[in-house]
Design an enzyme around this catalytic site. Sequence first.
Site, PDB file in Angstrom:
ATOM      1  N   SER A 147       0.851  -1.196   0.000  1.00  0.00           N
ATOM      2  CA  SER A 147       0.000   0.000   0.000  1.00  0.00           C
ATOM      3  C   SER A 147       0.883   1.240   0.000  1.00  0.00           C
ATOM      4  O   SER A 147       2.032   1.204   0.476  1.00  0.00           O
ATOM      5  CB  SER A 147      -0.893   0.007   1.247  1.00  0.00           C
ATOM      6  OG  SER A 147      -1.597   1.224   1.375  1.00  0.00           O
ATOM      7  N   TYR A 160      -2.359  -0.272  10.481  1.00  0.00           N
ATOM      8  CA  TYR A 160      -2.412  -0.701   9.083  1.00  0.00           C
ATOM      9  C   TYR A 160      -1.119  -0.335   8.355  1.00  0.00           C
ATOM     10  O   TYR A 160      -0.531  -1.163   7.637  1.00  0.00           O
ATOM     11  CB  TYR A 160      -3.607  -0.058   8.384  1.00  0.00           C
ATOM     12  CG  TYR A 160      -3.730  -0.411   6.922  1.00  0.00           C
ATOM     13  CD1 TYR A 160      -4.051  -1.706   6.528  1.00  0.00           C
ATOM     14  CD2 TYR A 160      -3.511   0.538   5.932  1.00  0.00           C
ATOM     15  CE1 TYR A 160      -4.155  -2.038   5.181  1.00  0.00           C
ATOM     16  CE2 TYR A 160      -3.615   0.222   4.587  1.00  0.00           C
ATOM     17  CZ  TYR A 160      -3.936  -1.068   4.219  1.00  0.00           C
ATOM     18  OH  TYR A 160      -4.025  -1.390   2.880  1.00  0.00           O
TER      19      TYR A 160
END
Length: 267
Positions: A147, A160
């Site tokens: 990501s 995250y």
Amino acid sequence: MKKIFEELTNKTVLITGASSGLGEQIAYEAARRNAKVILCARREDKLKEIAKKCSTLSNAGSDYLPLDIADFQDVEDKLETIDAHYPKIDVLVNCAGFGLFENFIETKFEETVNMFQVNVLGLMYITQKIAIKMAEENSGHIINVASQAGKMATPKSSVYSATKFAVLGFSNSLRLELKPLGISVTTVNPGPINTNFFDIADPSGDYLSSMGGLTLNPTKLAKRIVNSMGTYKREINAPFIMEFGSKSYLLFPHVGDLLASTLFNKK
């Protein structure tokens, strides 16, 4: 550019997190290139439906196995089943993962453990098992979906982001280790994708709507990922403005903090 293989016809592509979102679209695109796709995720009903569609797109057929990537014994059992029917995995796509957008001091630690178990440890476990098989064949391609959050963290994504920083660090080292064995490692670093990922990460729906034109189309991103299969491509990054921001973060960290807390902070 040197390639591991030229086309996907009759190549076997194993995809985790294949029951929805980006994983689902990668499955369809690989099937269109006549790859044999093996779909893995927890939701068997969705896998069955997607596998049926893949079979209509590919001359090579498709298969599916319900899999909890966080359960190492389940991974072991399912890989034994796969080994019995598929002697070689040409491409592994690690797409399984989830996120929660919360302030760290308000996050239950069980959620932190679960996020690492799925996003990092489960990914590493299945990757090691399949990389051993690929090394025996001196051929293979591992694609890890990380990501942009693994390059530039923003508020409410501390856990995250930590998992995705881990995936990037793991992948960058693994790439160097496996290249002499004929195995490529590619990381995919997307910004927000218009998928049901945000049903869990941000149930309010405010984040996706606030990102506007920065939100990625999963079908288009899937095509870029499938186009890279069989190559030694290092990274796929999108959208450009976020990748520019992450590079600026490395060169000008104070400016990066400003961007992370303003322009890219929509949670």
